[in-house]
Design a protein around this motif. Structure first.
Motif, mmCIF file in Angstrom:
data_model
loop_
_atom_site.group_PDB
_atom_site.id
_atom_site.type_symbol
_atom_site.label_atom_id
_atom_site.label_comp_id
_atom_site.label_asym_id
_atom_site.label_seq_id
_atom_site.Cartn_x
_atom_site.Cartn_y
_atom_site.Cartn_z
ATOM 1 N N ILE A 113 71.655 4.252 -16.960
ATOM 2 C CA ILE A 113 71.994 3.709 -18.277
ATOM 3 C C ILE A 113 73.019 2.597 -18.072
ATOM 4 N N SER A 114 72.705 1.424 -18.599
ATOM 5 C CA SER A 114 73.590 0.268 -18.422
ATOM 6 C C SER A 114 73.451 -0.671 -19.621
ATOM 7 N N PRO A 115 74.256 -0.432 -20.666
ATOM 8 C CA PRO A 115 74.155 -1.280 -21.863
ATOM 9 C C PRO A 115 74.326 -2.768 -21.561
ATOM 10 N N LEU A 116 75.202 -3.104 -20.604
ATOM 11 C CA LEU A 116 75.421 -4.512 -20.269
ATOM 12 C C LEU A 116 74.174 -5.180 -19.707
ATOM 13 N N ASN A 117 73.317 -4.366 -19.037
ATOM 14 C CA ASN A 117 72.073 -4.898 -18.486
ATOM 15 C C ASN A 117 70.866 -4.581 -19.364
ATOM 16 N N GLY A 118 71.126 -4.076 -20.555
ATOM 17 C CA GLY A 118 70.049 -3.786 -21.495
ATOM 18 C C GLY A 118 69.202 -2.574 -21.130
ATOM 19 N N ILE A 119 69.757 -1.648 -20.335
ATOM 20 C CA ILE A 119 69.006 -0.448 -19.935
ATOM 21 C C ILE A 119 69.511 0.741 -20.742
ATOM 22 N N SER A 120 68.636 1.273 -21.576
ATOM 23 C CA SER A 120 68.988 2.408 -22.431
ATOM 24 C C SER A 120 68.390 3.693 -21.858
ATOM 25 N N PRO A 121 68.769 4.851 -22.400
ATOM 26 C CA PRO A 121 68.180 6.113 -21.932
ATOM 27 C C PRO A 121 66.651 6.129 -22.015
ATOM 28 N N ASP A 122 66.106 5.438 -23.009
ATOM 29 C CA ASP A 122 64.648 5.395 -23.173
ATOM 30 C C ASP A 122 63.943 4.665 -22.033
ATOM 31 N N ASP A 123 64.682 3.854 -21.273
ATOM 32 C CA ASP A 123 64.094 3.107 -20.159
ATOM 33 C C ASP A 123 64.020 3.958 -18.882
ATOM 34 N N LEU A 124 64.653 5.129 -18.896
ATOM 35 C CA LEU A 124 64.688 5.989 -17.720
ATOM 36 C C LEU A 124 63.727 7.168 -17.889
ATOM 37 N N LYS A 125 63.544 7.934 -16.832
ATOM 38 C CA LYS A 125 62.622 9.083 -16.844
ATOM 39 C C LYS A 125 63.353 10.356 -17.284
ATOM 40 N N ILE A 126 64.096 10.249 -18.390
ATOM 41 C CA ILE A 126 64.861 11.380 -18.907
ATOM 42 C C ILE A 126 63.958 12.322 -19.698
ATOM 43 N N LYS A 127 63.036 11.774 -20.491
ATOM 44 C CA LYS A 127 62.108 12.621 -21.259
ATOM 45 C C LYS A 127 61.287 13.512 -20.330
ATOM 46 N N GLU A 128 60.904 12.965 -19.190
ATOM 47 C CA GLU A 128 60.134 13.734 -18.216
ATOM 48 C C GLU A 128 60.969 14.876 -17.624
ATOM 49 N N LEU A 129 62.276 14.622 -17.432
ATOM 50 C CA LEU A 129 63.176 15.665 -16.937
ATOM 51 C C LEU A 129 63.302 16.785 -17.972
ATOM 52 N N LEU A 130 63.468 16.409 -19.239
ATOM 53 C CA LEU A 130 63.581 17.402 -20.306
ATOM 54 C C LEU A 130 62.304 18.242 -20.406
ATOM 55 N N ALA A 131 61.155 17.595 -20.221
ATOM 56 C CA ALA A 131 59.879 18.323 -20.270
ATOM 57 C C ALA A 131 59.799 19.351 -19.142
ATOM 58 N N ARG A 132 60.281 18.982 -17.956
ATOM 59 C CA ARG A 132 60.287 19.923 -16.828
ATOM 60 C C ARG A 132 61.159 21.131 -17.139
ATOM 61 N N ILE A 133 62.319 20.883 -17.722
ATOM 62 C CA ILE A 133 63.242 21.979 -18.027
ATOM 63 C C ILE A 133 62.655 22.876 -19.121
ATOM 64 N N ASN A 134 62.072 22.258 -20.137
ATOM 65 C CA ASN A 134 61.479 23.033 -21.229
ATOM 66 C C ASN A 134 60.286 23.864 -20.763
ATOM 67 N N ALA A 135 59.642 23.439 -19.680
ATOM 68 C CA ALA A 135 58.517 24.206 -19.133
ATOM 69 C C ALA A 135 59.003 25.487 -18.457
ATOM 70 N N GLY A 136 60.298 25.566 -18.151
ATOM 71 C CA GLY A 136 60.892 26.775 -17.580
ATOM 72 C C GLY A 136 60.954 26.780 -16.067
ATOM 73 N N GLY A 137 61.739 27.720 -15.543
ATOM 74 C CA GLY A 137 61.831 27.905 -14.101
ATOM 75 C C GLY A 137 62.920 27.109 -13.411
ATOM 76 N N ILE A 138 63.693 26.319 -14.170
ATOM 77 C CA ILE A 138 64.769 25.524 -13.563
ATOM 78 C C ILE A 138 66.108 26.143 -13.949
ATOM 79 N N ASP A 139 66.913 26.455 -12.921
ATOM 80 C CA ASP A 139 68.216 27.091 -13.140
ATOM 81 C C ASP A 139 69.385 26.112 -13.043
ATOM 82 N N GLU A 140 69.246 25.111 -12.177
ATOM 83 C CA GLU A 140 70.369 24.185 -11.955
ATOM 84 C C GLU A 140 69.867 22.763 -11.775
#
Length: 200
Positions: A113-140
């Motif tokens: 995330i870098s507002p100065l360079n125009g990179i927002s959370p939506d530009d990263l693979k954060i949604k994919e990380l959340l989907a992995r966690i919501n699928a279960g089996g991740i502790d840390e």
């Protein structure tokens, strides 16, 4: 390059100059080297570039580059799939794997995330990380972003998203220099950073 150079050579030099860490002088040397290749060598180079674009894509789980449906790390049943190390780039995976100590899996953000360079959370693979966690089996989740302003901001942002999901979120205990890059760290420093990670 001087105007006396053929336009295709000038254009090739300009393309090489766009690569990270390559200045105009280095780009010019590489372009001249390519000109000195025989036709078979030049074709092999061009084919390798095109082949990467045709066959390499993102792993459906970790977002690392792979030429398979699932990358070898995610496909390895000997790895601890409950432990996910979140990194900025695929190069960071290579750096951590050199320690031969980390036995979990990864998630590649493909940036910070870098507002100065125009990179927002939506530009990263954060949604994919959340989907992995919501699928279960991740502790840390280990946040292994670089110890920079953008790296710290990204780690903090993701940790705030993950806390309500009941997942333990830790940050590497950096014996790494502030402003440093993971891919340039030695194995012992990286191992100690992994070993002494802290919850955030």
């Amino acid at each position: 390059m001087a105007e006396s150079n053929p336009l295709p050579l000038v254009l090739l030099t300009e393309q090489f100059a766009k690569l990270p860490g390559i200045g105009m002088k280095s780009a010019q040397r590489i372009a001249y080297h390519v000109m000195e290749m025989n036709a078979d060598e030049a074709k092999a180079l061009a084919d390798a570039v095109m082949n990467v674009h045709k066959t390499v894509h993102l792993c459906k789980y970790c977002q690392n580059y792979t030429d398979r449906h699932v990358c070898p790390i995610c496909d390895d049943n000997r790895r601890d799939h409950s432990l996910v190390c979140v990194v900025q780039s695929p190069q960071d995976i290579t750096a951590i794997e050199r320690t031969n100590e980390y036995k979990g899996v990864y998630h590649v953000l493909h940036g910070l995330i870098s507002p100065l360079n125009g990179i927002s959370p939506d530009d990263l693979k954060i949604k994919e990380l959340l989907a992995r966690i919501n699928a279960g089996g991740i502790d840390e989740i280990i946040m292994a972003t670089n110890p920079t302003v953008d790296g710290d901001a990204t780690a903090y942002y993701i940790s705030k998203l993950l806390k309500p999901l009941g997942v333990k979120v830790t940050r590497l205990a950096f014996g790494l220099p502030i402003g440093g890059q993971l891919e340039y760290a030695d194995e012992i420093t990286l191992y100690k950073a992994l070993e002494n990670r802290n919850e955030i």
